[in-house]
Scaffold this motif. Structure first.
Motif, PDB file in Angstrom:
ATOM      1  N   ASP A 116       0.664  -1.094   0.136  1.00  0.00           N
ATOM      2  CA  ASP A 116       0.122  -0.004   0.079  1.00  0.00           C
ATOM      3  C   ASP A 116       0.913   1.206   0.069  1.00  0.00           C
ATOM      4  N   ALA A 117       0.107   2.608  -0.211  1.00  0.00           N
ATOM      5  CA  ALA A 117       0.777   3.658  -0.375  1.00  0.00           C
ATOM      6  C   ALA A 117       1.727   4.077   0.829  1.00  0.00           C
ATOM      7  N   THR A 118       1.438   3.564   2.281  1.00  0.00           N
ATOM      8  CA  THR A 118       2.137   3.744   3.099  1.00  0.00           C
ATOM      9  C   THR A 118       3.138   2.788   3.610  1.00  0.00           C
ATOM     10  N   ALA A 119       3.341   1.726   2.835  1.00  0.00           N
ATOM     11  CA  ALA A 119       4.385   0.650   2.791  1.00  0.00           C
ATOM     12  C   ALA A 119       4.037  -0.026   4.172  1.00  0.00           C
ATOM     13  N   ASN A 120       3.021   0.143   4.665  1.00  0.00           N
ATOM     14  CA  ASN A 120       2.885  -0.606   5.913  1.00  0.00           C
ATOM     15  C   ASN A 120       1.926  -2.028   5.703  1.00  0.00           C
ATOM     16  N   MET A 121       1.104  -2.059   4.446  1.00  0.00           N
ATOM     17  CA  MET A 121       0.695  -3.007   4.338  1.00  0.00           C
ATOM     18  C   MET A 121       1.094  -3.998   3.192  1.00  0.00           C
ATOM     19  N   VAL A 122       0.896  -5.131   3.084  1.00  0.00           N
ATOM     20  CA  VAL A 122       1.193  -6.141   1.990  1.00  0.00           C
ATOM     21  C   VAL A 122       0.120  -6.887   1.576  1.00  0.00           C
ATOM     22  N   ALA A 123      -0.007  -7.438   0.466  1.00  0.00           N
ATOM     23  CA  ALA A 123      -1.384  -8.261   0.126  1.00  0.00           C
ATOM     24  C   ALA A 123      -0.975  -9.035  -1.232  1.00  0.00           C
ATOM     25  N   THR A 124      -1.379 -10.031  -1.367  1.00  0.00           N
ATOM     26  CA  THR A 124      -1.417 -10.710  -2.549  1.00  0.00           C
ATOM     27  C   THR A 124      -2.782 -11.019  -3.130  1.00  0.00           C
ATOM     28  N   VAL A 125      -3.016 -10.576  -4.327  1.00  0.00           N
ATOM     29  CA  VAL A 125      -4.446 -10.679  -4.914  1.00  0.00           C
ATOM     30  C   VAL A 125      -4.280 -11.828  -5.820  1.00  0.00           C
ATOM     31  N   ALA A 126      -5.350 -12.834  -5.719  1.00  0.00           N
ATOM     32  CA  ALA A 126      -5.495 -13.846  -6.584  1.00  0.00           C
ATOM     33  C   ALA A 126      -6.555 -13.909  -7.466  1.00  0.00           C
ATOM     34  N   VAL A 127      -6.633 -14.492  -8.602  1.00  0.00           N
ATOM     35  CA  VAL A 127      -7.649 -14.382  -9.643  1.00  0.00           C
ATOM     36  C   VAL A 127      -8.075 -16.129  -9.569  1.00  0.00           C
ATOM     37  N   VAL A 128      -8.919 -16.630  -9.133  1.00  0.00           N
ATOM     38  CA  VAL A 128      -9.342 -17.938  -9.514  1.00  0.00           C
ATOM     39  C   VAL A 128     -10.097 -18.265 -10.632  1.00  0.00           C
ATOM     40  N   VAL A 129      -9.344 -18.984 -11.805  1.00  0.00           N
ATOM     41  CA  VAL A 129      -9.907 -18.901 -13.174  1.00  0.00           C
ATOM     42  C   VAL A 129     -10.876 -20.393 -12.844  1.00  0.00           C
ATOM     43  N   LEU A 130     -11.929 -20.157 -13.291  1.00  0.00           N
ATOM     44  CA  LEU A 130     -13.139 -21.257 -13.285  1.00  0.00           C
ATOM     45  C   LEU A 130     -13.806 -21.500 -14.648  1.00  0.00           C
ATOM     46  N   PRO A 131     -14.315 -22.676 -14.894  1.00  0.00           N
ATOM     47  CA  PRO A 131     -15.380 -22.844 -16.093  1.00  0.00           C
ATOM     48  C   PRO A 131     -16.441 -21.706 -15.945  1.00  0.00           C
ATOM     49  N   ASP A 132     -16.983 -21.400 -17.234  1.00  0.00           N
ATOM     50  CA  ASP A 132     -18.089 -20.471 -17.126  1.00  0.00           C
ATOM     51  C   ASP A 132     -19.320 -21.214 -16.730  1.00  0.00           C
ATOM     52  N   GLY A 133     -20.363 -20.361 -16.386  1.00  0.00           N
ATOM     53  CA  GLY A 133     -21.391 -21.133 -15.867  1.00  0.00           C
ATOM     54  C   GLY A 133     -22.732 -20.170 -15.966  1.00  0.00           C
TER      55      GLY A 133
END
Length: 292
Positions: free
Chosen positions: A162-179
């Motif tokens: 984040d902009a304050t360099a205090n928080m760190v995070a991993t974003v995950a995109v789970v790719v699944l079949p269409d439904g």
């Protein structure tokens, strides 16, 4: 080059002498008919009819030209429009360049009026992108089991600070079949996460060597949901923690009571949710062709 004279002085081109110009009195018009005089048998009224007809035909032609011009403008305008392409959501996870799929910046100060890709307004800064897209590497716990049961194709991850360099995070995109729009694979994965969100973070963090996110951090908060919309079969999640090693729910002294720990956890969960919503808006922008 010269040609021999014709025999007996005959003219080979049969030229005739030019007639003498008729004498005319000065100031008088030519004796020939004026071009506007109707032919023999015509009347002035028939000439006026032809004039009216000519005017009408000219007006009709002008209308045709005007209509054609309007059609051209309308057609050109159509070609310049950006039309939605829902179907692109099915393949953009593998068709988009990885650094566009996970942008350098996410945010936009000022809500909807900010620019989510302007570094001056950024809330999150990308540190690195994982090359490992196996579902087993990107998720864990009950959420992983649900994703695999629903036909998980890949889990794409990137880590942000984040902009304050205090928080760190991993974003995950789970790719699944269409439904189906409701209760499809992405929705079922999101429901399982919701059932177990207080027990497991779901998203596995991705440390990035040489950055502030180089060391594994404790997952203090998390969030995951199914992306809204047709033909965009993704669930997006995030695991968030502190760069300095702080872990939610371990506050000292009186601040470590159950109510205080729970409040601390909810704050981290809220930060993870904000990040997921920012990134989901980015996916929608990609699907609609906003960055092409």
């Amino acid at each position: 080059m010269s040609y021999p004279p014709p025999p007996n002085g005959a003219n080979p081109y049969n030229q005739q002498p030019m007639p003498a110009a008729p004498s005319q009195a000065p100031g008088y018009p030519s004796s020939g008919p004026a071009p506007w005089i109707p032919p023999q048998g015509g009347t002035p009224s028939s000439g006026r009819g032809r004039k009216v007809f000519g005017v009408l035909m000219g007006a009709f032609g002008a209308l045709l030209l005007l209509g054609g011009g309007m059609f051209t403008v309308h057609t050109y305008g159509k070609t310049s429009q950006k039309l939605p392409n829902d179907a692109y959501g099915l393949t953009m996870w593998r068709d988009e360049p990885v650094d566009k799929f996970f942008p350098d910046f996410l945010g936009g100060r000022g809500g909807d009026f900010g620019d989510p890709y302007d570094p001056a307004e950024a809330l999150w800064f990308r540190q690195g992108i994982s090359q490992d897209t196996d579902c087993d590497k990107g998720l864990d716990g009950k959420t992983l089991a649900a994703a695999k049961e629903q036909g998980c194709k890949a889990v794409l991850r990137a880590t942000y600070i984040d902009a304050t360099a205090n928080m760190v995070a991993t974003v995950a995109v789970v790719v699944l079949p269409d439904g189906p729009a409701d209760n499809g694979p992405k929705d079922k994965v999101g429901e399982v996460y919701s059932d177990y969100r207080l027990l497991e973070p779901a998203v596995v963090q991705y440390p990035v060597p040489g950055t502030l996110a180089s060391k594994p951090w404790k997952r203090s908060g998390a969030y995951l949901w199914a992306v809204n919309g047709k033909q965009i079969p993704y669930a997006v999640g995030a695991a968030i923690g502190s760069v300095d090693g702080h872990h939610a729910g371990e506050l000292p002294g009186e601040f470590g009571q159950i109510s205080g720990n729970e409040t601390d956890r909810e704050a981290w969960h809220a930060n993870a949710q904000d990040l997921v919503e920012l990134y989901t808006a980015h996916l929608a922008h990609l699907q609609m062709g906003g960055l092409r």
